[in-house]
Design a protein around this motif. Structure first.
Motif, PDB file in Angstrom:
ATOM      1  N   ASP A 141      26.421  -6.134  -1.750  1.00 32.42           N
ATOM      2  CA  ASP A 141      24.987  -6.391  -1.622  1.00 32.42           C
ATOM      3  C   ASP A 141      24.251  -5.150  -1.123  1.00 32.42           C
ATOM      4  OD1 ASP A 141      25.078  -9.325  -2.178  1.00 32.42           O
ATOM      5  OD2 ASP A 141      26.248  -9.350  -0.344  1.00 32.42           O
ATOM      6  N   CYS A 142      24.833  -4.479  -0.134  1.00 34.12           N
ATOM      7  CA  CYS A 142      24.188  -3.281   0.416  1.00 34.12           C
ATOM      8  C   CYS A 142      24.182  -2.146  -0.602  1.00 34.12           C
ATOM      9  CB  CYS A 142      24.898  -2.846   1.694  1.00 34.12           C
ATOM     10  SG  CYS A 142      24.668  -3.993   3.079  1.00 34.12           S
ATOM     11  N   ILE A 143      25.255  -2.036  -1.374  1.00 36.59           N
ATOM     12  CA  ILE A 143      25.291  -1.032  -2.448  1.00 36.59           C
ATOM     13  C   ILE A 143      24.185  -1.319  -3.457  1.00 36.59           C
ATOM     14  CG2 ILE A 143      26.642  -0.220  -4.425  1.00 36.59           C
ATOM     15  CD1 ILE A 143      29.158  -0.687  -2.643  1.00 36.59           C
ATOM     16  N   LYS A 144      24.052  -2.558  -3.854  1.00 43.07           N
ATOM     17  CA  LYS A 144      23.013  -2.959  -4.810  1.00 43.07           C
ATOM     18  C   LYS A 144      21.622  -2.667  -4.252  1.00 43.07           C
ATOM     19  CE  LYS A 144      21.409  -7.070  -7.395  1.00 43.07           C
ATOM     20  NZ  LYS A 144      20.148  -7.421  -6.742  1.00 43.07           N
ATOM     21  N   ASP A 145      21.419  -3.005  -2.991  1.00 42.67           N
ATOM     22  CA  ASP A 145      20.107  -2.814  -2.382  1.00 42.67           C
ATOM     23  C   ASP A 145      19.740  -1.329  -2.318  1.00 42.67           C
ATOM     24  OD1 ASP A 145      18.113  -4.635  -1.562  1.00 42.67           O
ATOM     25  OD2 ASP A 145      18.373  -4.056   0.527  1.00 42.67           O
ATOM     26  N   GLY A 146      20.689  -0.496  -1.916  1.00 44.40           N
ATOM     27  CA  GLY A 146      20.434   0.937  -1.872  1.00 44.40           C
ATOM     28  C   GLY A 146      20.186   1.522  -3.248  1.00 44.40           C
ATOM     29  N   THR A 147      20.952   1.046  -4.226  1.00 48.29           N
ATOM     30  CA  THR A 147      20.795   1.526  -5.596  1.00 48.29           C
ATOM     31  C   THR A 147      19.434   1.142  -6.160  1.00 48.29           C
ATOM     32  OG1 THR A 147      23.191   1.374  -5.955  1.00 48.29           O
ATOM     33  CG2 THR A 147      21.797   1.451  -7.916  1.00 48.29           C
ATOM     34  N   GLU A 148      19.000  -0.083  -5.890  1.00 46.24           N
ATOM     35  CA  GLU A 148      17.701  -0.530  -6.388  1.00 46.24           C
ATOM     36  C   GLU A 148      16.550   0.189  -5.683  1.00 46.24           C
ATOM     37  OE1 GLU A 148      17.709  -4.793  -6.115  1.00 46.24           O
ATOM     38  OE2 GLU A 148      18.861  -5.007  -7.972  1.00 46.24           O
ATOM     39  N   ALA A 149      16.731   0.526  -4.417  1.00 45.92           N
ATOM     40  CA  ALA A 149      15.716   1.305  -3.708  1.00 45.92           C
ATOM     41  C   ALA A 149      15.529   2.659  -4.386  1.00 45.92           C
ATOM     42  CB  ALA A 149      16.111   1.484  -2.246  1.00 45.92           C
ATOM     43  N   ALA A 150      16.649   3.297  -4.729  1.00 48.48           N
ATOM     44  CA  ALA A 150      16.575   4.583  -5.431  1.00 48.48           C
ATOM     45  C   ALA A 150      15.906   4.418  -6.787  1.00 48.48           C
ATOM     46  CB  ALA A 150      17.972   5.169  -5.594  1.00 48.48           C
ATOM     47  N   ARG A 191       0.830  -1.212   0.000  1.00 52.95           N
ATOM     48  CA  ARG A 191       0.000   0.000   0.000  1.00 52.95           C
ATOM     49  C   ARG A 191       0.861   1.258   0.000  1.00 52.95           C
ATOM     50  NH1 ARG A 191      -4.149   1.962   4.770  1.00 52.95           N
ATOM     51  NH2 ARG A 191      -5.344   3.447   3.495  1.00 52.95           N
ATOM     52  N   TYR A 192       2.128   1.122   0.399  1.00 54.61           N
ATOM     53  CA  TYR A 192       3.045   2.265   0.507  1.00 54.61           C
ATOM     54  C   TYR A 192       4.235   2.050  -0.420  1.00 54.61           C
ATOM     55  CZ  TYR A 192       0.271   2.551   4.766  1.00 54.61           C
ATOM     56  OH  TYR A 192      -0.770   2.588   5.655  1.00 54.61           O
ATOM     57  N   PRO A 193       4.038   2.144  -1.734  1.00 54.79           N
ATOM     58  CA  PRO A 193       5.140   1.849  -2.664  1.00 54.79           C
ATOM     59  C   PRO A 193       6.304   2.829  -2.552  1.00 54.79           C
ATOM     60  CG  PRO A 193       3.264   2.802  -3.829  1.00 54.79           C
ATOM     61  CD  PRO A 193       2.795   2.515  -2.440  1.00 54.79           C
ATOM     62  N   SER A 194       6.068   4.004  -2.011  1.00 57.51           N
ATOM     63  CA  SER A 194       7.148   4.986  -1.867  1.00 57.51           C
ATOM     64  C   SER A 194       7.858   4.880  -0.523  1.00 57.51           C
ATOM     65  CB  SER A 194       6.604   6.407  -2.067  1.00 57.51           C
ATOM     66  OG  SER A 194       5.444   6.615  -1.283  1.00 57.51           O
ATOM     67  N   LEU A 195       7.594   3.799   0.202  1.00 57.06           N
ATOM     68  CA  LEU A 195       8.360   3.464   1.413  1.00 57.06           C
ATOM     69  C   LEU A 195       9.155   2.205   1.097  1.00 57.06           C
ATOM     70  CD1 LEU A 195       8.977   3.761   4.492  1.00 57.06           C
ATOM     71  CD2 LEU A 195       7.036   2.230   4.878  1.00 57.06           C
ATOM     72  N   VAL A 196      10.468   2.312   1.101  1.00 55.50           N
ATOM     73  CA  VAL A 196      11.326   1.219   0.651  1.00 55.50           C
ATOM     74  C   VAL A 196      12.311   0.858   1.766  1.00 55.50           C
ATOM     75  CG1 VAL A 196      12.846   0.387  -1.185  1.00 55.50           C
ATOM     76  CG2 VAL A 196      11.168   2.179  -1.682  1.00 55.50           C
ATOM     77  N   LEU A 197      12.512  -0.437   1.956  1.00 54.85           N
ATOM     78  CA  LEU A 197      13.494  -0.937   2.920  1.00 54.85           C
ATOM     79  C   LEU A 197      14.766  -1.338   2.187  1.00 54.85           C
ATOM     80  CD1 LEU A 197      11.168  -3.243   5.053  1.00 54.85           C
ATOM     81  CD2 LEU A 197      11.754  -0.853   5.487  1.00 54.85           C
ATOM     82  N   ALA A 198      15.920  -1.043   2.764  1.00 49.36           N
ATOM     83  CA  ALA A 198      17.195  -1.405   2.148  1.00 49.36           C
ATOM     84  C   ALA A 198      18.212  -1.696   3.236  1.00 49.36           C
ATOM     85  CB  ALA A 198      17.694  -0.280   1.239  1.00 49.36           C
TER      86      ALA A 198
END
Length: 487
Positions: A465-474, A447-454
């Motif tokens: 992995d953390c770099i990838k996760d943060g990049t994909e969140a952006a 319901r909150y697509p503009s709230l992302v966990l990374a």
């Protein structure tokens, strides 16, 4: 701020949060989307667990000391930040790793590809596994592949394929060194899905690893050859410092020593579904509003923040266990180090019943970590099932580590420098069923697509992995903003 500009708040200033901010500006420019960004970090410094200390001529990593080059996201980010010429390889002259087993340091043979032997001779000579244990490993080529899709633990998987002895003496200490966890609880699907694929495709880990070996030397080219692990010349903090400088130059607002106490949402004035305004209440009572939020915080912190939005997600996040660890770095006169100090370091199987998890000979593994007159050692304590030792004070931990080094490596000298770094609830554990729980958690937040966990709690604990996760969140947020503008 332009009226059409989207404001993103990123909570958490570790490498995932910093990478998200960097990628946000990069991808916004490419997509033609106007964004502003605020980073909020509860601590005094940026970088999370990446902490580098310079003590005289010693370079000490309090947290991770390197990252895996085979996962490309770390190298790619270094290239975009202009750090490629700062990367250094491990010193291949000392390319040996040992396992302390049955009172002796035993070398992991060169024919060992991650954990599966592809050359039998060196493995037989190592003495790591008994003859019956080696025979049991060989059964891997005869045993049928498992057909069930259910998750299983690392202990179950590798004991099933290679036998209990090989698991305890080889697999478990290597895995504990990565995750500081209990292999009887850690999910194979979430941590090493490649081995599952090898089993399915080849029916055997040994056959699969043999088939996966490169046919020969890597082709020559302009890119420098990278060893499996790489670091930066003046420590990994070079990476986070470069990220901070880059996002500041892009216009981001950076706030340290500020915690987020709560998040509330309210619908925007538009009628489009899924568009929210997020009001973040800071510890001092002030409120920061945003069009989107990236929570790059530990899972137990994110659990409290999302509780009003999704009790299901909050419960699942809060249930992700964390391990506590400590690193103890010691410097010795080089002439006081005996012949047992060789290679990159050693790991200790849980079956040995010792408090030490592993040790790295930092000055042998990495150039420029200590002058020739000194030897730098880094020891690891704690982890799931071994955390009781961390209740001791720094002096007692130092005494314990020195005794371990005396017994295992014959080091009896007095260290010229000691540094203890504690990491409380620092290592997330991907227990069996982790990926299924992540999927349920994500659905509960749809319901909150503009709230992302990374961050490290979800799809990989390493720096790449953390770099990838943060990049994909952006990337997800830029996609939402671009879609909203088009609509």
């Amino acid at each position: 701020m332009p009226a059409s500009s989207k404001h993103v708040v990123i909570v958490g200033g570790g490498v995932a949060g910093l990478s998200a901010a960097h990628a946000l500006y990069e991808q916004a420019a490419k997509a033609g989307v106007a964004v502003t960004c605020t980073l909020i970090e509860a601590g005094r410094e940026w970088g999370g667990k990446i902490v580098t200390h310079r003590v005289g001529d010693l370079l000490i990593e309090a947290g991770p000391d390197s990252f895996l080059s085979q996962k490309p996201w770390g190298l790619e980010l270094c290239a975009r930040l202009g750090l490629s010429d700062r990367l250094i390889n491990t010193d291949e002259r000392n390319k040996k790793t040992f396992v302390y087993s049955r009172g002796k340091l035993r070398e992991l043979p060169q024919g060992l590809v991650v954990i599966v032997p592809t050359k039998l001779g060196p493995f037989l000579k190592s003495g790591l596994v008994s003859w019956p244990g080696i025979a049991r490993m060989g059964l891997d080529v005869l045993l049928p592949a498992r057909r069930s899709e259910e998750d299983e633990s690392l202990a179950q998987f590798f004991s099933r394929r290679l036998g209990r002895e090989a698991f305890e003496q080889v697999v478990e200490p290597l895995m504990a060194g990565i995750y500081a966890g209990d292999a009887a609880q850690i999910s194979i699907k979430a941590t090493f899905p490649r081995f599952l694929e090898l089993e399915r495709k080849h029916g055997s880990l040994i056959r699969g690893m043999l088939a996966a070996r490169p046919p020969g030397a890597a082709p020559s080219g302009s890119a420098p050859r990278r060893t499996m692990f790489v670091t930066l010349k003046h420590g990994l903090s070079e990476l986070t410092q470069a990220l901070v400088a880059k996002v500041m130059a892009s216009g981001a607002k950076l706030m340290t020593q500020q915690s987020v106490a709560a998040i509330r949402v309210r619908q925007t004035s538009t009628t489009r579904s899924g568009e929210w305004t997020y009001d973040l209440t800071l510890g001092g009572g002030s409120v920061v509003s945003a069009d989107a939020v990236v929570l790059a915080t530990p899972a137990f912190v994110s659990a409290e923040l999302v509780q009003p939005l999704s009790p299901i997600a909050s419960e699942l996040l809060g249930a992700i266990p964390y391990a506590s660890t400590a690193t103890i770095s010691l410097a010795y006169p080089a002439q006081a180090i005996g012949p047992r100090v060789s290679g990159f370091g050693f790991v200790v199987p849980r079956a040995e019943g010792r408090p030490l998890l592993a040790a790295t000979w930092s000055s042998l593994k990495w150039p420029h970590r200590a002058p020739d007159s000194q030897a730098l050692v880094r020891c690891y304590l704690g982890g799931i099932g071994r955390e009781a030792v961390l209740q001791q004070d720094d002096r007692a931990l130092t005494t314990l580590v020195r005794e371990e080094l005396r017994t295992i490596a014959g080091i009896t000298a007095e260290p010229s420098y000691v540094e203890v770094n504690r990491w409380d609830r620092a290592m997330p554990q991907y227990t069996v069923g982790h990926l299924d729980r992540l999927e349920t958690m994500q659905r509960s937040l749809d319901r909150y697509p503009s709230l992302v966990l990374a961050g490290a709690a979800y799809r990989g604990i390493g720096i790449p992995d953390c770099i990838k996760d943060g990049t994909e969140a952006a990337g997800k947020l830029i996609g939402l903003f671009a879609g909203s503008r088009a609509a």
